[in-house]
Design a protein around this motif. Structure first.
Motif, short mmCIF file in Angstrom:
data_model
loop_
_atom_site.label_atom_id
_atom_site.label_comp_id
_atom_site.label_asym_id
_atom_site.label_seq_id
_atom_site.Cartn_x
_atom_site.Cartn_y
_atom_site.Cartn_z
N LYS A 12 0.86 -1.20 0.00
CA LYS A 12 0.00 0.00 0.00
C LYS A 12 0.89 1.25 0.00
O LYS A 12 1.94 1.24 -0.64
CB LYS A 12 -0.96 -0.03 1.18
CG LYS A 12 -1.64 -1.40 1.35
CD LYS A 12 -2.74 -1.40 2.33
CE LYS A 12 -3.21 -2.83 2.55
NZ LYS A 12 -4.51 -2.90 3.16
N GLU A 183 -10.67 -11.38 -1.02
CA GLU A 183 -10.38 -10.51 0.12
C GLU A 183 -11.67 -9.96 0.70
O GLU A 183 -12.19 -8.93 0.23
CB GLU A 183 -9.50 -9.34 -0.33
CG GLU A 183 -8.16 -9.74 -0.87
CD GLU A 183 -7.10 -8.67 -0.62
OE1 GLU A 183 -6.10 -9.01 -0.01
OE2 GLU A 183 -7.31 -7.52 -0.99
N GLY A 189 -6.99 -5.28 6.99
CA GLY A 189 -6.44 -4.28 7.90
C GLY A 189 -7.12 -4.21 9.25
O GLY A 189 -6.89 -3.29 10.02
N SER A 229 -5.91 -9.66 6.68
CA SER A 229 -5.29 -9.92 7.99
C SER A 229 -4.59 -11.27 8.06
O SER A 229 -4.59 -11.91 9.10
CB SER A 229 -6.33 -9.77 9.11
OG SER A 229 -6.82 -8.44 9.16
N GLY A 250 -1.12 -7.72 3.40
CA GLY A 250 -0.90 -6.29 3.57
C GLY A 250 0.05 -6.01 4.72
O GLY A 250 1.26 -6.10 4.59
N GLY A 251 -0.51 -5.71 5.89
CA GLY A 251 0.28 -5.28 7.04
C GLY A 251 1.47 -6.17 7.35
O GLY A 251 2.59 -5.68 7.59
C1 PEP Z 1 -4.46 -6.19 1.48
O1 PEP Z 1 -4.06 -5.04 1.48
O2 PEP Z 1 -4.75 -6.73 0.41
C2 PEP Z 1 -4.60 -6.88 2.75
C3 PEP Z 1 -5.04 -8.10 2.74
O3 PEP Z 1 -4.22 -6.20 3.88
P1 PEP Z 1 -4.04 -6.81 5.35
O4 PEP Z 1 -3.23 -8.07 5.21
O5 PEP Z 1 -3.33 -5.76 6.12
O6 PEP Z 1 -5.41 -7.10 5.89
#
Ligand code: PEP
Length: 275
Positions: A12, A183, A189, A229, A250-251
């Motif tokens: 991101k 997703e 997130g 997540s 993501g994170g």
């Molecule tokens: C993403 O940005 O596609 C995502 C899954 O983020 P996170 O893993 O932080 O939930």
């Protein structure tokens, strides 16, 4: 059919060029020897060129977080597929819920009716998918329901609509070579991942929809990731599910140790399945 899992990091709007390059140098020796797993990192656009130079010819592929469908022109702020190819991208994320403006965090001004921030729709996703394929980029197409859609029992219908519209006019062979990321928006997130069996079920629905539209062979070759997540703590359980072919992270992908643990989990599970 054995499908090689893909673990892709979606950074991101995080990391400077210097931080991205340092991460790449740190990541490479950690994952270089891992088998039966593919790895990709999708940094911000500013870091693509520098990271492309570090990752060239390595185990780790480069991906972009979005692109526009035209090759060039008066499209202020946009990046074209030609530009992504030039800096060494293999993958491009398309239709992420943050690009569609579908946020998972509770906010009464943002729900399935009102949330439109960057404006991606199923129609623009479809244009971007076709443009990516035409330029030999592998699209990672994101689909998933918002919390109010899940609560209303509409999860399967939402992903079916996104898949059918997003892949319209794409050939079965092209679909087989791309990646879909399931997703659930409420899981992104939030630290609240989807239950592994439920994620497996919805991904099974996606595979069925693809099979009906493009044929069973295509559906069996297509890789479908889970995202939302995913962490080093839940990766093993999620990635052990038979329908889940990797993760869009993501994170947890911002930390090289956490990301490596997820890649290692995918490699171990893939080996267990194939041995
Ligand atoms: C993403 O940005 O596609 C995502 C899954 O983020 P996170 O893993 O932080 O939930």
């Amino acid at each position: 059919m054995a499908r090689t899992p893909l673990i892709a990091g979606n950074w991101k709007m995080n990391k400077t060029v210097a931080e991205a390059v340092s991460f790449a140098h740190d990541l490479l020796p950690r994952v270089e020897g891992l088998n039966k797993v593919e790895v990709a990192v999708c940094p911000p656009a500013t870091a693509l060129h520098a990271m492309g130079e570090v990752l060239a010819g390595s185990k780790v592929a480069l991906g972009a977080q979005d692109m526009f469908w035209a090759e060039q022109g008066a499209f202020t702020g946009m990046i074209s597929p030609l530009m992504l190819k030039e800096v060494g991208c293999k993958y491009v994320i398309i239709g992420h819920s943050e690009r569609r403006g579908r946020f998972g965090k509770p906010d009464e001004t943002l729900n399935s009716e009102t949330a439109r921030v960057f404006g991606d729709t199923d129609a623009s996703v479809n244009l971007k998918v076709k443009a990516a394929l035409a330029h030999d980029l592998v699209p990672i197409v994101c689909v998933g329901e918002m919390l109010d859609e899940r609560d209303a029992g509409n999860t399967d219908a939402v992903v079916e609509k996104q898949i059918k519209a997003g892949l319209e006019g794409v050939s079965p062979e092209q679909v087989a070579g791309m990646v879909i990321a399931y997703e659930p928006v409420w899981a992104i997130g939030t630290g609240r991942a989807c239950d592994a069996e439920e994620a497996n079920r919805v991904i099974g629905v996606i595979r069925r929809v693809v099979g009906e539209a493009f044929g069973q062979e295509t559906a069996q070759r297509l890789r479908i990731q889970y995202g939302g997540s995913m962490s080093e703590k839940n990766a093993h359980e999620l990635l052990s599910q038979p329908e889940i072919d990797g993760g869009l992270v993501g994170g947890a992908s911002l930390d090289v140790s956490r990301f490596t643990l997820i890649v290692q989990a995918a490699s171990v599970i893939a080996k267990e399945v194939s041995s």
